[in-house]
Design an enzyme around this catalytic site. Structure first.
Site, PDB file in Angstrom:
ATOM      1  N   TYR A  45       0.833  -1.196   0.000  1.00  0.00           N
ATOM      2  CA  TYR A  45       0.000   0.000   0.000  1.00  0.00           C
ATOM      3  C   TYR A  45       0.870   1.248   0.000  1.00  0.00           C
ATOM      4  O   TYR A  45       0.621   2.197  -0.753  1.00  0.00           O
ATOM      5  CB  TYR A  45      -0.941  -0.008   1.205  1.00  0.00           C
ATOM      6  CG  TYR A  45      -1.947   1.117   1.197  1.00  0.00           C
ATOM      7  CD1 TYR A  45      -2.909   1.214   0.194  1.00  0.00           C
ATOM      8  CD2 TYR A  45      -1.938   2.085   2.192  1.00  0.00           C
ATOM      9  CE1 TYR A  45      -3.831   2.249   0.178  1.00  0.00           C
ATOM     10  CE2 TYR A  45      -2.861   3.121   2.193  1.00  0.00           C
ATOM     11  CZ  TYR A  45      -3.811   3.193   1.185  1.00  0.00           C
ATOM     12  OH  TYR A  45      -4.715   4.221   1.171  1.00  0.00           O
ATOM     13  N   LYS A  51       1.171   4.106  -3.053  1.00  0.00           N
ATOM     14  CA  LYS A  51       0.975   5.528  -2.808  1.00  0.00           C
ATOM     15  C   LYS A  51       2.216   6.332  -3.222  1.00  0.00           C
ATOM     16  O   LYS A  51       2.112   7.420  -3.804  1.00  0.00           O
ATOM     17  CB  LYS A  51       0.668   5.765  -1.331  1.00  0.00           C
ATOM     18  CG  LYS A  51      -0.735   5.372  -0.897  1.00  0.00           C
ATOM     19  CD  LYS A  51      -1.768   6.317  -1.485  1.00  0.00           C
ATOM     20  CE  LYS A  51      -3.142   6.077  -0.911  1.00  0.00           C
ATOM     21  NZ  LYS A  51      -4.151   7.015  -1.489  1.00  0.00           N
ATOM     22  N   PRO A  57      -2.151  14.030   3.513  1.00  0.00           N
ATOM     23  CA  PRO A  57      -2.765  14.049   4.842  1.00  0.00           C
ATOM     24  C   PRO A  57      -2.379  12.842   5.695  1.00  0.00           C
ATOM     25  O   PRO A  57      -2.044  11.772   5.174  1.00  0.00           O
ATOM     26  CB  PRO A  57      -4.261  14.029   4.531  1.00  0.00           C
ATOM     27  CG  PRO A  57      -4.357  13.293   3.237  1.00  0.00           C
ATOM     28  CD  PRO A  57      -3.096  13.612   2.467  1.00  0.00           C
ATOM     29  N   LEU A  72      -3.851  10.705   9.358  1.00  0.00           N
ATOM     30  CA  LEU A  72      -5.120  10.038   9.641  1.00  0.00           C
ATOM     31  C   LEU A  72      -6.260  11.057   9.595  1.00  0.00           C
ATOM     32  O   LEU A  72      -6.264  12.029  10.345  1.00  0.00           O
ATOM     33  CB  LEU A  72      -5.071   9.385  11.023  1.00  0.00           C
ATOM     34  CG  LEU A  72      -6.350   8.692  11.494  1.00  0.00           C
ATOM     35  CD1 LEU A  72      -6.661   7.479  10.638  1.00  0.00           C
ATOM     36  CD2 LEU A  72      -6.231   8.300  12.965  1.00  0.00           C
ATOM     37  N   SER A  98     -10.072   5.016   7.779  1.00  0.00           N
ATOM     38  CA  SER A  98      -9.628   6.010   8.756  1.00  0.00           C
ATOM     39  C   SER A  98     -10.595   6.101   9.936  1.00  0.00           C
ATOM     40  O   SER A  98     -10.186   6.111  11.096  1.00  0.00           O
ATOM     41  CB  SER A  98      -9.495   7.383   8.082  1.00  0.00           C
ATOM     42  OG  SER A  98      -8.492   7.360   7.091  1.00  0.00           O
TER      43      SER A  98
END
Length: 213
Positions: A55, A59, A82, A84, A97
């Protein structure tokens, strides 16, 4: 989410993950130990694949490719990274989240690691996205984080507002953790709301959606 006008500017939302995992100590160059991470820090894609952190790899690859595309085409790309994201839900389904907070309220863990949580309100992320898109001087990457708080302190704050949930029973202390700064974004004019407002609005939206029943 991406704000985009052809041949002008694109402002995609990335993540903290392409910032968090720089090359480990046995690789050069690497991020100095103990130094607060800013936009110059990139997660090491080879390290992500070696540790099977797919993951994070995806990203990091997506954000770096966006900047490569900008170089090839002349498109002005600015990214928001950003941490959490909490805050009131727009949709009835629970996202990953929000699940972090919901589990603190409901799971009743016997023990939980006392890790730092870097939190930002979804409404403040939206403001950051508009800001970097509209400001001509905005460039490169922008870390978007508001509050850093240990799990124990977060639970104590939640319990003081909402005492009747099934909170973790104890905490396991952990070592020092990496910290992030959103100083660059704040210099652009960004501000954020108090953590208590984010928590209250989050929990109330979960209640309204029946998620905490």
């Amino acid at each position: 989410m991406i704000l985009f006008v052809p041949q002008l500017k694109a402002a995609p939302v990335s993540s903290m993950l392409p910032v968090l995992y720089p090359p480990p100590p046995f690789l050069i160059p690497r991020w100095p130990k103990g130094q607060i991470k800013d936009e110059a820090c990139w997660s090491d894609k080879e390290y992500c694949t070696t540790t099977k952190n797919w993951y994070c790899f995806s990203k990091t690859e997506a954000e770096s490719e966006a900047f490569e595309f900008a170089k090839r085409t002349g498109l002005d790309v600015v990214t928001v990274c950003p941490t959490l994201i909490l805050g009131p839900l727009l949709q009835p389904a629970v996202n990953a989240s929000s699940l972090v907070l919901i589990k603190l309220l409901k799971e009743g863990y016997d023990s939980l690691e006392n890790k730092h949580r870097s939190i930002v309100d979804v409404r403040d992320v939206a403001q950051a996205l508009l800001l970097v898109y509209e400001k001509p001087e905005a460039e490169g990457r922008y870390i978007c984080t508001a509050h850093s708080i240990r799990a124990r302190d977060l639970v104590d704050k939640l319990r003081s507002i909402f005492p009747n949930y099934n909170y973790p029973k104890s905490f396991i202390e952990v070592g020092e953790e990496d910290m992030l700064t959103s100083e660059k974004l704040q210099k652009l004019g960004w501000s954020y709301r108090p953590l208590e407002e984010t928590l209250v609005d989050s929990v109330e939206s979960y209640r309204k959606a029946g998620i905490l029943d």
